[in-house]
Write a protein that holds these residues in place. Structure first.
Motif, PDB file in Angstrom:
ATOM      1  N   UNK A   1       0.650  -1.512   0.168  1.00  0.00           N
ATOM      2  CA  UNK A   1       0.101  -0.079   0.158  1.00  0.00           C
ATOM      3  C   UNK A   1       0.593   1.304  -0.105  1.00  0.00           C
ATOM      4  N   UNK A   2       2.414   1.730   0.669  1.00  0.00           N
ATOM      5  CA  UNK A   2       2.743   2.196   0.875  1.00  0.00           C
ATOM      6  C   UNK A   2       3.522   2.844  -0.266  1.00  0.00           C
ATOM      7  N   UNK A   3       3.978   1.366  -1.191  1.00  0.00           N
ATOM      8  CA  UNK A   3       4.804   1.576  -2.418  1.00  0.00           C
ATOM      9  C   UNK A   3       4.006   2.099  -3.351  1.00  0.00           C
ATOM     10  N   UNK A   4       2.290   2.344  -3.335  1.00  0.00           N
ATOM     11  CA  UNK A   4       1.335   2.681  -4.313  1.00  0.00           C
ATOM     12  C   UNK A   4       1.724   4.223  -4.210  1.00  0.00           C
ATOM     13  N   UNK A   5       1.401   4.335  -2.589  1.00  0.00           N
ATOM     14  CA  UNK A   5       0.631   6.127  -2.375  1.00  0.00           C
ATOM     15  C   UNK A   5       2.417   6.810  -2.743  1.00  0.00           C
ATOM     16  N   UNK A   6       3.667   5.823  -2.036  1.00  0.00           N
ATOM     17  CA  UNK A   6       4.959   6.516  -2.679  1.00  0.00           C
ATOM     18  C   UNK A   6       4.911   6.848  -4.232  1.00  0.00           C
ATOM     19  N   UNK A   7       4.511   5.832  -5.443  1.00  0.00           N
ATOM     20  CA  UNK A   7       3.906   6.323  -6.565  1.00  0.00           C
ATOM     21  C   UNK A   7       3.202   7.223  -6.419  1.00  0.00           C
ATOM     22  N   UNK A   8       2.064   7.582  -7.075  1.00  0.00           N
ATOM     23  CA  UNK A   8       1.014   8.612  -6.639  1.00  0.00           C
ATOM     24  C   UNK A   8       2.474  10.085  -6.041  1.00  0.00           C
ATOM     25  N   UNK A   9       2.689   9.738  -5.078  1.00  0.00           N
ATOM     26  CA  UNK A   9       3.329  11.275  -4.919  1.00  0.00           C
ATOM     27  C   UNK A   9       4.501  11.356  -5.820  1.00  0.00           C
ATOM     28  N   UNK A  10       5.003  10.925  -6.524  1.00  0.00           N
ATOM     29  CA  UNK A  10       5.971  10.927  -7.385  1.00  0.00           C
ATOM     30  C   UNK A  10       5.647  11.220  -9.001  1.00  0.00           C
ATOM     31  N   UNK A  11       4.426  11.217  -9.053  1.00  0.00           N
ATOM     32  CA  UNK A  11       3.296  12.105  -9.930  1.00  0.00           C
ATOM     33  C   UNK A  11       3.064  12.450  -9.977  1.00  0.00           C
ATOM     34  N   UNK A  12       2.663  12.787  -9.190  1.00  0.00           N
ATOM     35  CA  UNK A  12       2.098  14.109  -8.339  1.00  0.00           C
ATOM     36  C   UNK A  12       0.758  14.208  -8.102  1.00  0.00           C
ATOM     37  N   UNK A  13       0.436  13.265  -8.308  1.00  0.00           N
ATOM     38  CA  UNK A  13      -1.374  13.239  -7.990  1.00  0.00           C
ATOM     39  C   UNK A  13      -2.040  13.173  -6.642  1.00  0.00           C
ATOM     40  N   UNK A  14      -1.213  13.672  -5.723  1.00  0.00           N
ATOM     41  CA  UNK A  14      -1.343  13.610  -4.042  1.00  0.00           C
ATOM     42  C   UNK A  14      -0.796  13.445  -3.844  1.00  0.00           C
ATOM     43  N   UNK A  15      -1.039  14.887  -2.866  1.00  0.00           N
ATOM     44  CA  UNK A  15       0.204  15.562  -2.058  1.00  0.00           C
ATOM     45  C   UNK A  15      -0.258  15.126  -0.484  1.00  0.00           C
ATOM     46  N   UNK A  16      -1.140  15.033  -0.628  1.00  0.00           N
ATOM     47  CA  UNK A  16      -1.338  14.583   0.859  1.00  0.00           C
ATOM     48  C   UNK A  16      -2.024  13.485   1.627  1.00  0.00           C
ATOM     49  N   UNK A  17      -1.737  12.046   2.426  1.00  0.00           N
ATOM     50  CA  UNK A  17      -2.437  11.102   3.082  1.00  0.00           C
ATOM     51  C   UNK A  17      -2.700  11.211   3.518  1.00  0.00           C
ATOM     52  N   UNK A  18      -3.713   9.514   4.464  1.00  0.00           N
ATOM     53  CA  UNK A  18      -4.033   9.322   5.809  1.00  0.00           C
ATOM     54  C   UNK A  18      -4.113   7.524   5.350  1.00  0.00           C
ATOM     55  N   UNK A  19      -3.941   7.503   6.828  1.00  0.00           N
ATOM     56  CA  UNK A  19      -4.455   5.390   7.040  1.00  0.00           C
ATOM     57  C   UNK A  19      -4.824   5.388   8.306  1.00  0.00           C
ATOM     58  N   UNK A  20      -6.119   5.312   7.766  1.00  0.00           N
ATOM     59  CA  UNK A  20      -7.407   5.099   8.819  1.00  0.00           C
ATOM     60  C   UNK A  20      -6.754   3.415   9.501  1.00  0.00           C
ATOM     61  N   UNK A  21      -6.644   2.912  10.504  1.00  0.00           N
ATOM     62  CA  UNK A  21      -6.544   1.898  10.663  1.00  0.00           C
ATOM     63  C   UNK A  21      -6.598   1.348  12.643  1.00  0.00           C
ATOM     64  N   UNK A  22      -6.681   0.484  12.716  1.00  0.00           N
ATOM     65  CA  UNK A  22      -7.078  -0.053  14.012  1.00  0.00           C
ATOM     66  C   UNK A  22      -6.215   0.634  14.860  1.00  0.00           C
ATOM     67  N   UNK A  23      -6.634   1.383  16.475  1.00  0.00           N
ATOM     68  CA  UNK A  23      -5.914   2.140  17.266  1.00  0.00           C
ATOM     69  C   UNK A  23      -4.575   1.298  17.264  1.00  0.00           C
ATOM     70  N   UNK A  24      -4.600   0.167  17.631  1.00  0.00           N
ATOM     71  CA  UNK A  24      -3.348  -0.740  17.686  1.00  0.00           C
ATOM     72  C   UNK A  24      -2.579  -1.132  16.457  1.00  0.00           C
ATOM     73  N   UNK A  25      -2.057  -0.369  15.806  1.00  0.00           N
ATOM     74  CA  UNK A  25      -1.795  -0.792  14.502  1.00  0.00           C
ATOM     75  C   UNK A  25      -1.068   0.715  14.228  1.00  0.00           C
ATOM     76  N   UNK A  26      -1.606   1.712  14.775  1.00  0.00           N
ATOM     77  CA  UNK A  26      -1.239   2.966  14.392  1.00  0.00           C
ATOM     78  C   UNK A  26       0.701   3.411  14.927  1.00  0.00           C
ATOM     79  N   UNK A  27       0.977   3.103  15.780  1.00  0.00           N
ATOM     80  CA  UNK A  27       2.667   3.272  15.473  1.00  0.00           C
ATOM     81  C   UNK A  27       2.821   2.200  14.453  1.00  0.00           C
ATOM     82  N   UNK A  28       2.919   0.796  14.186  1.00  0.00           N
ATOM     83  CA  UNK A  28       3.720   0.242  13.341  1.00  0.00           C
ATOM     84  C   UNK A  28       3.749   0.788  12.695  1.00  0.00           C
TER      85      UNK A  28
END
Length: 217
Positions: A1-28
């Motif tokens: 998922x992060x590889x895809x997000x990095x590709x979208x950022x490199x293309x200039x298609x996105x400038x901001x992102x967020x990850x929605x996850x269970x609270x116990x996985x946030x720090x991971x």
């Protein structure tokens, strides 16, 4: 998922992102982003929200200030925070453990998660990645509600997608699904992977009377 997000950022298609996850996985998630992608992300949790919102002007959301956030799904789904998040939500959203957001019925918390992700997915300009290990739990209606988050008309797919007559539906659906297995990675890396070779060997023995009795029970 992060590889895809990095590709979208490199293309200039996105400038901001967020990850929605269970609270116990946030720090991971935060650790993985820092170590593997050298990317800093702010944790949006009950314990951090006051610090992040401190100094924000009236009508300004923290999601407009911070380009990369990792958000507790259980925190942001509440009535108090959901509307602001939907209004200022980044251009790319990764939903981890997406199967927990897949059903409009069930507990109040599940309904809130579903409604939140559905509202985010309705924006045609937003990139959505739904990450899930068990997409199909055996309940067809739950699986279809998950598919409908990708595209609303997927909710009316035929019950049985087999046969030549449903090939068009299968091809359309396949455009939205990405699966990576260990064998795929091994082939991609020319077998030079850290995965150990798995060797199996059967060992048989004669069960005594007590073991046989236990096994039968």
């Amino acid at each position: 998922a992060l590889t895809i997000s990095r590709e979208l950022q490199a293309r200039g298609e996105v400038r901001s992102m967020t990850v929605l996850c269970p609270p116990q996985l946030a720090e991971q998630w935060q650790k993985e982003m820092a170590e593997k992608f050298h990317s800093e992300a702010e944790l949006v949790l009950p314990s951090t929200i006051n610090r992040l919102e401190r100094g924000l002007g009236a009508g300004t959301s923290l999601f407009e200030k911070y380009a990369c956030t990792i958000v507790s799904l259980d925190f942001i789904k509440s009535d108090r925070h959901r509307l602001d998040f939907i209004r200022a939500c980044p251009e790319l959203v990764i939903v981890d453990e997406a199967h927990t957001c897949a059903s409009p019925s069930g507990s109040r918390g599940r309904k809130q998660r579903y409604e939140l992700v559905r509202e985010l997915a309705r924006s045609k300009d937003r990139h959505m990645l739904l990450v899930t290990a068990p997409p199909h739990s055996g309940k067809d209606d739950v699986f279809r509600s998950l598919l409908a988050l990708l595209r609303e008309d997927f909710a009316s797919l035929p019950e049985d997608l087999g046969g030549r007559e449903n090939e068009k539906s299968r091809r359309e659906l396949a455009q939205y699904l990405v699966q990576r297995r260990r064998g795929d990675i091994r082939a991609y890396m020319d077998a030079q992977t850290p995965f150990p070779e798995r060797k199996t060997n059967e060992i048989t023995w004669e069960a005594n009377a007590e073991w046989r009795e236990l096994f039968d029970k």
